[in-house]
Scaffold this motif. Structure first.
Motif, PDB file in Angstrom:
ATOM      1  N   ILE A 499       3.977  17.587   2.239  1.00 14.59           N
ATOM      2  CA  ILE A 499       2.551  17.556   1.741  1.00 14.59           C
ATOM      3  C   ILE A 499       2.613  17.650   0.099  1.00 14.59           C
ATOM      4  N   PRO A 500       3.443  18.176  -0.782  1.00 15.42           N
ATOM      5  CA  PRO A 500       3.529  17.868  -2.366  1.00 15.42           C
ATOM      6  C   PRO A 500       3.901  16.418  -2.514  1.00 15.42           C
ATOM      7  N   ILE A 501       4.692  15.986  -1.617  1.00 14.86           N
ATOM      8  CA  ILE A 501       5.105  14.388  -1.941  1.00 14.86           C
ATOM      9  C   ILE A 501       4.223  13.507  -1.831  1.00 14.86           C
ATOM     10  N   LEU A 502       3.167  13.857  -0.682  1.00 14.20           N
ATOM     11  CA  LEU A 502       2.154  13.049  -0.491  1.00 14.20           C
ATOM     12  C   LEU A 502       1.060  13.159  -1.456  1.00 14.20           C
ATOM     13  N   LEU A 503       0.868  14.423  -1.889  1.00 14.29           N
ATOM     14  CA  LEU A 503      -0.380  14.630  -2.801  1.00 14.29           C
ATOM     15  C   LEU A 503       0.110  14.102  -4.230  1.00 14.29           C
ATOM     16  N   PHE A 508      -0.718   9.087  -8.015  1.00  7.72           N
ATOM     17  CA  PHE A 508      -0.275   8.266  -8.517  1.00  7.72           C
ATOM     18  C   PHE A 508      -1.105   6.771  -8.067  1.00  7.72           C
ATOM     19  N   LEU A 509      -1.484   6.532  -6.844  1.00  2.43           N
ATOM     20  CA  LEU A 509      -2.215   5.595  -6.471  1.00  2.43           C
ATOM     21  C   LEU A 509      -3.332   5.413  -6.882  1.00  2.43           C
ATOM     22  N   ASN A 513      -4.984   2.532  -9.259  1.00  3.63           N
ATOM     23  CA  ASN A 513      -6.037   1.795  -8.877  1.00  3.63           C
ATOM     24  C   ASN A 513      -7.264   2.103 -10.035  1.00  3.63           C
ATOM     25  N   SER A 514      -7.304   3.193 -10.514  1.00  3.36           N
ATOM     26  CA  SER A 514      -8.481   3.396 -11.553  1.00  3.36           C
ATOM     27  C   SER A 514      -8.135   2.420 -12.958  1.00  3.36           C
ATOM     28  N   ILE A 515      -6.970   2.396 -13.244  1.00  7.47           N
ATOM     29  CA  ILE A 515      -6.515   1.604 -14.352  1.00  7.47           C
ATOM     30  C   ILE A 515      -6.827   0.284 -14.062  1.00  7.47           C
ATOM     31  N   ALA A 516      -6.237  -0.365 -12.852  1.00  7.77           N
ATOM     32  CA  ALA A 516      -6.440  -1.738 -12.583  1.00  7.77           C
ATOM     33  C   ALA A 516      -8.027  -1.993 -12.390  1.00  7.77           C
ATOM     34  N   HIS A 517      -8.887  -1.072 -11.918  1.00  5.90           N
ATOM     35  CA  HIS A 517     -10.248  -1.391 -11.866  1.00  5.90           C
ATOM     36  C   HIS A 517     -10.921  -1.494 -13.283  1.00  5.90           C
TER      37      HIS A 517
END
Length: 750
Positions: A499-503, A508-509, A513-517
């Motif tokens: 769970i913490p790994i996925l969070l 990160f993603l 994505n926000s920076i790329a957008h």
């Protein structure tokens, strides 16, 4: 044992907030498109109206929360630990999936994503439980999944696509026949009746049907139930009278009022229907935790039959969710990208098309043209002429400065979009079906566009391709949601440490994505479009073309240097990246050429002769871009096929050419940035010297072939690069000569 689950609840609460943000960024398109596209009301007022609607919708969404608790799976078959794993998997997957679609500017369905995420994660957890049991086999999975309700939801969502498109097209067709495009000149009684019908529909389905499932319905139930026909008739008479008063006495356009009310109602319907998609799962998790925490039973042994009971939602949580949704509406840049996609696909006029045609879209358009020919053969000419007159768009004589301020579509279509979408969504909400608001609003808009003849011969193939892309994205959403949620649920079931790994992965993603957008948005703003607020003069043409030349010179300089260096290092990955940048440059120049029509229309009367110069400049820029494109593609193909490296002497010659070309391109960029066009002649002399140098390199290679050259593939590549470099230099020379001639002739005239 309680501590891990408290942490999971905190994580789910944070995920709910993030999901509200990414979900509203996607779904804002549903209730803002029509009002923004028609420009009937200022954007600020539209946002205020929508914000109030979202608040009211949030309060009325309580009944929909049952879907997350028991709509997809049978909670009595799962233990507390199981449902917490399911809910965590759903929220993690939902945020990632929606954020990807938002970053691409593509509207997708939050309802479809949440339904298939619940289904995928529940199926995987159910399979794990079955495999661990000695008494069950795989056929027992139907005991875990509420397949009847799930099937109804899925079929309802798919049917909504057909129903929304068909109903939207039919209503818009008859509305246009009644109103025509000269709706301002229609008699007052038409506006009154249309207003009465529209506001009555909204009043009944939003105010009355929308109250079902809320805390307020009980006190009104006795007045509302059993009096449906009377309520509708009284509402119609009342609103028709009000509409007539507004039209005749106050001289206001009733269509603007309908758009305002429709925006409010659709925002309310959206929040009432879709809020479950964002906070339904975390609220269900909270209900589960409250039931388990007082039981004193181990989490893997406590059955969640309590979720099958109806539990009223906390009004304060709903209002908090509504507040977050409203803040997102006002601040999300991704919402603007998604809204732009919807408006572009339904706009009345021509312009830049975001989607490229494909085989299916071409076949659909050809088939439609064939059907249209057959229908026209059957319908009498007199009837055809009558209908065509209703669809004939008036010629509005505006200053050229207003060309790009025209609305995407008119008030009649915007009204129909809002009314029909509100009605369809509200019907589904009253039946406790989580109908996809994205599907309904998008398909209603596409149906009205088709019926309104917005898809002409110039744009139909692109618009159909766009619709097919969006619908394909919806099916992709369902598949990805099911598979991804199942995988995440499986990982969490292996060990809670996932769970913490996925969070962390989610954080990160989303950040990436926000920076790329943001970068993409900034690049879009930097692009020079022909969407102007003033007429273009000769000086404007010079400024415009100088900016293009300077930018292209910089880009070609970097790209050519990259190709030579990457070819010297035999670096396939860098050549692949360079080729993508080259393709992007070609696309941007193609876009400029596509906009030539609008550029010429924007010229003032004294500058029309400059259009020829501008077209020639774009042609030379395209020739230059095509040359670097060929060089890049040939180099990438050579390295990708694992052919031998170029010889050191060949690389040396290419680097010398690159150094000279780089110096010239830097000077070209500087001249056009500073507008110091008197320095063009020295550049032409430098280019002629470089052209001679390239010819010498060709002769050297011919001599090497006669003596020690042994690789035909190297020779082919080397000659290709040199010859395309010559073409590139010639295109730049022709460009500079044309520019110098035009600049001095303009200077003399002035």
């Amino acid at each position: 044992m309680g501590d891990p689950y408290i942490l999971m609840l905190i994580a789910l609460a944070v995920l709910a907030i993030v999901d509200l943000v990414v979900g509203v960024s996607n779904d804002a398109v549903n209730f803002l498109n029509s009002a923004i596209g028609s420009k009937a009301i200022s954007v600020r007022n539209i946002m205020i109206i929508a914000s109030v609607g979202v608040f009211f919708g949030a309060i009325s969404s309580s009944g929909m929360m049952e879907v997350a608790r028991k709509g997809i799976f049978n909670p009595n078959m799962f233990m507390f630990q199981d449902v917490m794993y399911i809910f965590m998997a759903v929220m993690i997957t939902d945020i990632l999936l929606l954020d990807v679609f938002n970053s691409l500017g593509m509207p997708t369905s939050t309802t479809v994503s949440i339904v298939f995420e619940l289904l995928g994660s529940a199926v995987v957890i159910a399979i794990i439980k079955i495999t661990q049991s000695d008494t069950e086999n795989l056929s027992a999975i139907w005991n875990y999944i509420n397949y009847n309700t799930a099937s109804e939801i899925i079929v309802g969502i798919l049917l909504s696509v057909i129903v929304a498109f068909t109903v939207g097209a039919i209503v818009q067709y008859f509305s246009r026949v009644i109103y025509s495009f000269n709706f301002e000149s229609r008699p007052a009684y038409i506006n009154s009746l249309f207003g009465g019908f529209a506001i009555t529909a909204i009043t009944y389905f939003i105010i009355i049907k929308g109250l079902k499932g809320t805390q307020f319905y009980g006190s009104l139930k006795g007045y509302l139930e059993g009096n449906t026909l009377e309520i509708i008739c009284i509402s119609f008479v009342l609103w028709t009278a009000v509409s007539h008063l507004i039209t005749k006495v106050f001289k206001l356009n009733i269509l603007v009022l309908i758009i305002g009310i429709g925006t409010f109602s659709l925002a309310m319907a959206f929040a009432g229907n879709d809020l479950v998609n964002f906070i339904g799962v975390p609220i269900a998790a909270l209900n589960s935790y409250e039931a388990w925490s007082i039981s004193g039973i181990d989490p893997e042994l406590y059955p969640m039959s309590s979720l099958a009971k109806k539990v009223p939602s906390n009004i304060w949580l709903l209002l908090l969710a509504g507040t977050i949704m409203v803040i997102t509406l006002w601040t999300s840049s991704k919402a603007k990208s998604v809204i732009e996609t919807g408006i572009n696909l339904s706009r009345q006029g021509e312009g830049h098309e975001k989607f490229q045609p494909n085989t299916v879209s071409r076949l659909v358009v050809r088939f439609s043209m064939f059907m249209n020919t057959g229908i026209n053969y059957i319908i009498p000419n007199k009837t055809q002429n009558y209908i065509n007159n209703k669809f004939e768009k008036p010629v509005i004589k505006l200053p050229k400065s207003k060309t790009f301020e025209m609305p995407a579509f008119d008030l009649v279509r915007a009204s129909v979009n809002l009314i029909m979408a509100s009605v369809l969504i509200s019907i589904a909400t009253s039946m406790k079906l989580p109908l996809s608001t994205t599907y309904v609003t998008f398909m209603v808009a596409m149906g009205t566009s088709l019926a309104d003849r917005a898809w002409g011969r110039e744009s139909a193939v692109y618009r159909v391709a766009g619709v097919l892309n969006v619908i394909g994205g919806w099916f992709l959403t369902a598949i990805l949601a099911f598979v991804a949620a199942g995988i995440v649920a499986y990982l969490i079931s292996l060990h809670i440490a996932f769970i913490p790994i996925l969070l962390i992965l989610v954080t990160f993603l989303i950040t990436k994505n926000s920076i790329a957008h943001r970068k993409k948005s900034q690049e879009t703003k930097r692009k020079t479009h022909i969407e102007r607020t003033e007429l273009i003069t000769i000086n404007g043409v010079i400024e415009e073309s100088a900016d293009h030349i300077s930018g292209v010179a910089d880009r070609i300089n970097k790209l050519y240097t990259n190709v030579v260096n990457d070819l010297a290092n035999h670096d396939l990955n860098k050549l692949r990246k360079t080729d993508k940048h080259v393709e992007k440059l070609n696309d941007e120049i193609d876009e400029l050429k596509d906009n030539v029509f609008y550029f010429i229309k924007s010229l003032d009367e004294t500058s029309v002769q400059a259009s020829r110069f501008y077209i020639i400049v774009l042609g030379y820029l395209q020739d230059s871009a095509q040359s670097i494109s060929y060089i890049s593609r040939a180099s990438y193909k050579h390295v990708n096929n694992n052919h031998k490296n170029l010889k050191k002497v060949q690389i040396k010659d290419l680097k010398e050419i690159n150094n000279q070309l780089s110096n010239i391109l830097n000077n070209v960029s500087h001249v056009f940035k500073t507008r110091d066009f008197d320095d063009l002649n020295p550049l032409l002399i430098e280019k002629r010297e470089l052209l001679k140098g390239v010819s010498v390199s060709v002769e050297k290679q011919v001599a090497r072939i006669r003596t020690d050259e042994t690789s035909p593939k190297n020779t082919t590549l080397y000659f290709s690069v040199l010859l395309e470099t010559k073409d590139l230099i010639k295109a730049l020379m022709n460009l500079l000569e044309t520019y110098e001639e035009f600049y001095y002739s303009t200077k003399q005239v002035q």
